[in-house]
Write a protein that holds these residues in place. Structure first.
Motif, PDB file in Angstrom:
ATOM      1  N   MET A 147       0.832  -1.198   0.000  1.00  0.00           N
ATOM      2  CA  MET A 147       0.000   0.000   0.000  1.00  0.00           C
ATOM      3  C   MET A 147       0.871   1.255   0.000  1.00  0.00           C
ATOM      4  N   PRO A 148       0.450   2.256  -0.779  1.00  0.00           N
ATOM      5  CA  PRO A 148       1.227   3.499  -0.845  1.00  0.00           C
ATOM      6  C   PRO A 148       1.473   4.119   0.527  1.00  0.00           C
ATOM      7  N   THR A 149       0.498   3.962   1.426  1.00  0.00           N
ATOM      8  CA  THR A 149       0.667   4.533   2.769  1.00  0.00           C
ATOM      9  C   THR A 149       1.825   3.863   3.517  1.00  0.00           C
ATOM     10  N   ILE A 150       1.989   2.575   3.291  1.00  0.00           N
ATOM     11  CA  ILE A 150       3.109   1.855   3.914  1.00  0.00           C
ATOM     12  C   ILE A 150       4.416   2.364   3.308  1.00  0.00           C
ATOM     13  N   LEU A 151       4.413   2.439   1.967  1.00  0.00           N
ATOM     14  CA  LEU A 151       5.632   2.874   1.263  1.00  0.00           C
ATOM     15  C   LEU A 151       6.086   4.248   1.737  1.00  0.00           C
ATOM     16  N   SER A 152       5.100   5.149   1.907  1.00  0.00           N
ATOM     17  CA  SER A 152       5.483   6.526   2.217  1.00  0.00           C
ATOM     18  C   SER A 152       6.028   6.672   3.640  1.00  0.00           C
ATOM     19  N   ARG A 153       5.794   5.666   4.473  1.00  0.00           N
ATOM     20  CA  ARG A 153       6.285   5.770   5.842  1.00  0.00           C
ATOM     21  C   ARG A 153       7.576   4.993   6.090  1.00  0.00           C
ATOM     22  N   CYS A 154       8.109   4.422   5.038  1.00  0.00           N
ATOM     23  CA  CYS A 154       9.357   3.675   5.187  1.00  0.00           C
ATOM     24  C   CYS A 154      10.486   4.388   4.446  1.00  0.00           C
ATOM     25  N   GLU A 155      11.689   4.139   4.916  1.00  0.00           N
ATOM     26  CA  GLU A 155      12.851   4.558   4.139  1.00  0.00           C
ATOM     27  C   GLU A 155      13.095   3.420   3.144  1.00  0.00           C
ATOM     28  N   LYS A 156      12.971   3.757   1.861  1.00  0.00           N
ATOM     29  CA  LYS A 156      12.982   2.699   0.850  1.00  0.00           C
ATOM     30  C   LYS A 156      14.378   2.492   0.245  1.00  0.00           C
ATOM     31  N   HIS A 157      14.745   1.231   0.154  1.00  0.00           N
ATOM     32  CA  HIS A 157      15.996   0.888  -0.521  1.00  0.00           C
ATOM     33  C   HIS A 157      15.673  -0.089  -1.643  1.00  0.00           C
ATOM     34  N   ALA A 158      15.779   0.363  -2.880  1.00  0.00           N
ATOM     35  CA  ALA A 158      15.558  -0.530  -4.021  1.00  0.00           C
ATOM     36  C   ALA A 158      16.896  -1.186  -4.336  1.00  0.00           C
ATOM     37  N   LEU A 159      16.979  -2.475  -4.055  1.00  0.00           N
ATOM     38  CA  LEU A 159      18.267  -3.156  -4.198  1.00  0.00           C
ATOM     39  C   LEU A 159      18.417  -3.706  -5.616  1.00  0.00           C
ATOM     40  N   PRO A 160      19.479  -3.310  -6.298  1.00  0.00           N
ATOM     41  CA  PRO A 160      19.639  -3.743  -7.685  1.00  0.00           C
ATOM     42  C   PRO A 160      20.164  -5.177  -7.771  1.00  0.00           C
ATOM     43  N   LEU A 161      20.112  -5.741  -8.955  1.00  0.00           N
ATOM     44  CA  LEU A 161      20.709  -7.061  -9.171  1.00  0.00           C
ATOM     45  C   LEU A 161      22.216  -6.917  -9.053  1.00  0.00           C
ATOM     46  N   PRO A 162      22.884  -7.909  -8.470  1.00  0.00           N
ATOM     47  CA  PRO A 162      24.351  -7.834  -8.433  1.00  0.00           C
ATOM     48  C   PRO A 162      24.935  -7.927  -9.845  1.00  0.00           C
ATOM     49  N   SER A 163      26.143  -7.438 -10.029  1.00  0.00           N
ATOM     50  CA  SER A 163      26.746  -7.511 -11.360  1.00  0.00           C
ATOM     51  C   SER A 163      27.044  -8.970 -11.685  1.00  0.00           C
ATOM     52  N   VAL A 164      27.177  -9.244 -12.985  1.00  0.00           N
ATOM     53  CA  VAL A 164      27.449 -10.620 -13.419  1.00  0.00           C
ATOM     54  C   VAL A 164      28.742 -11.127 -12.782  1.00  0.00           C
TER      55      VAL A 164
END
Ligand code: ZN
Length: 293
Positions: A147-164
């Motif tokens: 839910m957007p309300t949950i998202l907006s209350r967290c510090e978000k870290h979008a973790l990328p795929l590791p390099s090959v």
């Protein structure tokens, strides 16, 4: 720590040590990149009585309890299917009092996207007004289900795929001898998925799939579309996406129209298999027939 998370981990610890870490953290990213390991390592540091920039001391009473698997202020909330409101309330209740060990309290949700709407609403209040010394760590590989309300209350870290190269190094060091770029690609470039698939005995592995497809292409009587479709129906979506990759790679290499139609048929199959109640074995049978000579 997984090499590709080392700098983020160090950064989170340093912010914690200077009392600047947000109490609600969300780690999102593909399945099999090690989000859970990162969250656990961070939890361990948060619970430790004398953490350093390297992480937990592993020696204090708090660390020893945690290593023994029974730290009273560390809670993991998970559920086989949906994470309901009762379970969330139970978890929140545990955060209500002061920490039994006098330090922090940590609540970890390994699959935050499995929360029902009511459960998410129940968690919101704690995210908005956390009790003292409380940290909530949410993990998801389907961030759009939150839910957007949950998202907006967290510090978000979008973790990328590791390099090959990081992934291949990791796999080789962990005993996966056949680690290769194409094996990695077969599992969405997620090294932990490769590891899990090769260790798991029941699940269909990429290697078994490739062997089956080679036998099918060679016209082996034991590897006819009908047989393979029945054998692989529980992993139908995975098989269809591997077929898509195989046809795509062949088309890039050989430029044969045949591979292009196989590629298109695979995409169709992947789409069809997303619908509930579809006859998976039938869909696979139709697709695998295209791979016969
Ligand atoms: Zn410690």
């Amino acid at each position: 720590m997984l090499p590709w998370f080392e700098s983020l981990y160090a950064q989170l610890i340093s912010r914690y040590l200077s009392k600047k870490l947000h109490h609600g953290l969300l780690f999102s990213g593909a399945k099999g990149i090690g989000k859970y390991s990162l969250a656990l390592a961070l939890s361990n540091t948060l619970l430790c009585k004398q953490p350093s920039s390297q992480g937990p001391c592993e020696q204090c009473q708090s660390c020893r309890l945690r290593l023994a698997g029974n730290h009273p202020d560390f809670h993991i909330l998970e559920s086989e299917k949906q994470l309901g409101v009762d379970k969330i309330r139970e978890g929140i209740a545990k955060l209500a009092g002061t920490a039994q060990m006098g330090g922090n309290k940590v609540l970890l949700l390994p699959q935050a996207d499995s929360m029902t709407e009511a459960a998410a609403n129940a968690l919101l209040k704690t995210l908005e007004e956390p009790t003292n010394n409380t940290f909530l760590i949410l993990i998801t590989d389907r961030i759009n289900k939150l839910m957007p309300t949950i998202l907006s209350r967290c510090e978000k870290h979008a973790l990328p795929l590791p390099s090959v190269s990081d992934s291949l190094n990791y796999l080789t060091r962990n005993g996966v001898e056949e680690a290769s770029e194409s094996l990695l690609a077969a599992y969405g470039h997620a090294p932990l998925r490769v590891e899990e698939a090769l260790r798991g005995e029941d699940e269909l592995t990429y290697r078994t799939f490739v062997e089956g497809m080679q036998a099918l292409l060679a016209g082996d009587v034991d590897s006819q579309p009908y047989t393979l479709a029945n054998k692989w129906q529980d992993n139908a979506s995975q098989v269809a996406s591997w077929c898509q990759k195989m046809a795509h790679d062949d088309y890039v290499k050989l430029q044969q129209p045949r591979d292009y139609s196989r590629y298109k048929a695979s995409i169709e199959a992947v789409k069809t298999l997303q619908h509930a109640g579809v006859n998976k074995s039938m869909v696979l049978f139709g697709l695998l027939k295209q791979f016969q000579h």
